[in-house]
Design an enzyme around this catalytic site. Structure first.
Site, PDB file in Angstrom:
ATOM      1  N   PRO A  13       0.886  -1.372   0.019  1.00 20.50           N
ATOM      2  CA  PRO A  13      -0.015  -0.071   0.183  1.00 20.50           C
ATOM      3  C   PRO A  13       1.024   1.184   0.045  1.00 20.50           C
ATOM      4  O   PRO A  13       0.194   2.309  -0.269  1.00 20.50           O
ATOM      5  CB  PRO A  13      -0.899  -0.151   1.084  1.00 20.50           C
ATOM      6  CG  PRO A  13      -0.330  -1.211   2.069  1.00 20.50           C
ATOM      7  CD  PRO A  13       0.645  -2.145   1.332  1.00 20.50           C
ATOM      8  N   GLU A  53       2.530  -8.599   8.197  1.00 22.68           N
ATOM      9  CA  GLU A  53       2.668  -6.901   8.130  1.00 22.68           C
ATOM     10  C   GLU A  53       3.601  -6.382   7.176  1.00 22.68           C
ATOM     11  O   GLU A  53       3.785  -5.397   7.323  1.00 22.68           O
ATOM     12  CB  GLU A  53       3.121  -6.930   9.725  1.00 22.68           C
ATOM     13  CG  GLU A  53       2.383  -7.185  10.981  1.00 22.68           C
ATOM     14  CD  GLU A  53       1.117  -6.278  10.833  1.00 22.68           C
ATOM     15  OE1 GLU A  53       1.125  -4.951  10.575  1.00 22.68           O
ATOM     16  OE2 GLU A  53      -0.125  -6.694  10.602  1.00 22.68           O
ATOM     17  N   ASP A  86     -10.212   2.008 -24.332  1.00 26.09           N
ATOM     18  CA  ASP A  86     -10.442   1.774 -22.987  1.00 26.09           C
ATOM     19  C   ASP A  86     -10.518   3.191 -22.446  1.00 26.09           C
ATOM     20  O   ASP A  86      -9.875   4.053 -22.821  1.00 26.09           O
ATOM     21  CB  ASP A  86      -9.210   1.104 -22.387  1.00 26.09           C
ATOM     22  CG  ASP A  86      -9.258  -0.642 -22.678  1.00 26.09           C
ATOM     23  OD1 ASP A  86     -10.125  -0.857 -23.105  1.00 26.09           O
ATOM     24  OD2 ASP A  86      -8.031  -0.948 -22.460  1.00 26.09           O
TER      25      ASP A  86
HETATM   26  N1  ADE Z   1      -0.682  -5.283  -0.208  1.00 26.54           N
HETATM   27  C1  ADE Z   1      -1.390  -4.718   0.714  1.00 26.54           C
HETATM   28  N2  ADE Z   1      -2.208  -3.891   0.440  1.00 26.54           N
HETATM   29  C2  ADE Z   1      -2.014  -3.456  -0.903  1.00 26.54           C
HETATM   30  C3  ADE Z   1      -2.336  -2.590  -2.014  1.00 26.54           C
HETATM   31  N3  ADE Z   1      -3.295  -1.563  -1.396  1.00 26.54           N
HETATM   32  N4  ADE Z   1      -1.789  -2.835  -3.075  1.00 26.54           N
HETATM   33  C4  ADE Z   1      -1.046  -3.641  -3.519  1.00 26.54           C
HETATM   34  N5  ADE Z   1      -0.406  -4.489  -2.546  1.00 26.54           N
HETATM   35  C5  ADE Z   1      -0.844  -4.481  -1.285  1.00 26.54           C
END
Ligand code: ADE
Length: 261
Positions: A95, A122, A175
């Protein structure tokens, strides 16, 4: 193009590889995919791949050692297959990465591939990330339980851009987000029956007038984008991708001329 995926759950990829458009891309060899079970590179009877975080706190952290062993095995395997190919990047799904978008997908679709790491728990020992990860990619501002879904999303988006993979060669040119289409959202599409729950297909689409249909689709695309993603209208404008006619239509739209769901 070859993608290698490091994962604790290679079985998650099987349904994706064996259906629809993806199947065509992977079976034809347009995209080569090799799955690597991380646990095969872990030591000991329990083949441990994670441990508790130093300093305390919840969850587990993926060990650097098996990750590095697996990565080096992949690099060796790739070098044996294609000795002259330059080193491909190591990608971690996380993330904290850059959010994936059309431009990113397009650039991966024209690359030699990558080594994709699917994190779990984690996350990964930071020393492994610092030593080996070149790029971090996120699917958005939310947390997944692992990187597999993100890897599948990237592979899917890349596979459908390969020549010959979609039935209609031109269809990905249309697209949403495609900069060749000015980065606007795609218009709505209609098919049989002509009337469904008393709703008729917009008559212009039945007219056979290709120029009028193209104009209507452009206007639908502008109106949808203005409604749902006005930021994309701003980007198209900044890139000089909106014609005087587009601007005229948008002015008419914001003064209440046309409405779209
Ligand atoms: N792994 C955990 N959360 C993620 C996300 N938002 N995008 C990509 N991989 C992830």
């Amino acid at each position: 193009m070859r993608f290698d995926v490091i994962t604790l759950f290679p079985e998650l990829f099987a349904p994706f590889l064996s259906s629809g458009i993806n199947r065509r891309a992977f079976e034809s060899g347009a995209v080569e995919l090799k799955l690597w079970q991380l646990r095969d590179y872990a030591d000991g009877t329990y083949r441990r791949v994670d441990d508790r975080p130093f300093g305390g706190g919840p969850g587990m952290v993926m060990l650097a050692e098996p990750l590095e062993k697996c990565l080096l095995a992949i690099r060796e395997d790739r070098a044996a297959q294609s000795p002259n190919q330059p080193k491909v990047p190591t990608v971690l799904f996380s993330p904290i990465g850059q959010t994936l978008n059309h431009a990113g997908v397009e650039s991966w679709s024209q690359s030699d591939g990558a080594i994709l790491i699917c994190g779990r728990y984690e996350g990964l020992d930071q020393r492994f990330i610092d030593a080996h990860v070149d790029v971090q990619i996120s699917l958005g501002d939310f947390v997944l339980s692992g990187g597999e879904i993100a890897a599948i999303a990237l592979l899917d988006a890349v596979a459908r851009l390969q020549p010959g993979v979609l039935n209609d060669e031109g269809s990905h040119q249309m697209d949403s987000f495609n900069p060749a289409l000015d980065g606007l959202l795609d218009c709505g599409h209609y098919t049989r029956p002509e009337a469904w729950h008393d709703e008729r297909v917009p008559p212009i689409l039945m007219s056979g007038h290709h120029a009028d249909i193209a104009k209507w689709r452009r206007q639908q695309s502008l109106a949808l984008t203005q409604t749902h993603r006005p930021d994309l209208i701003e980007s198209a404008r900044a890139l000089g991708k909106l014609s005087a006619k587009d601007e005229h239509f948008l002015r008419h739209l914001t003064s209440g001329g046309t409405s779209l769901a």
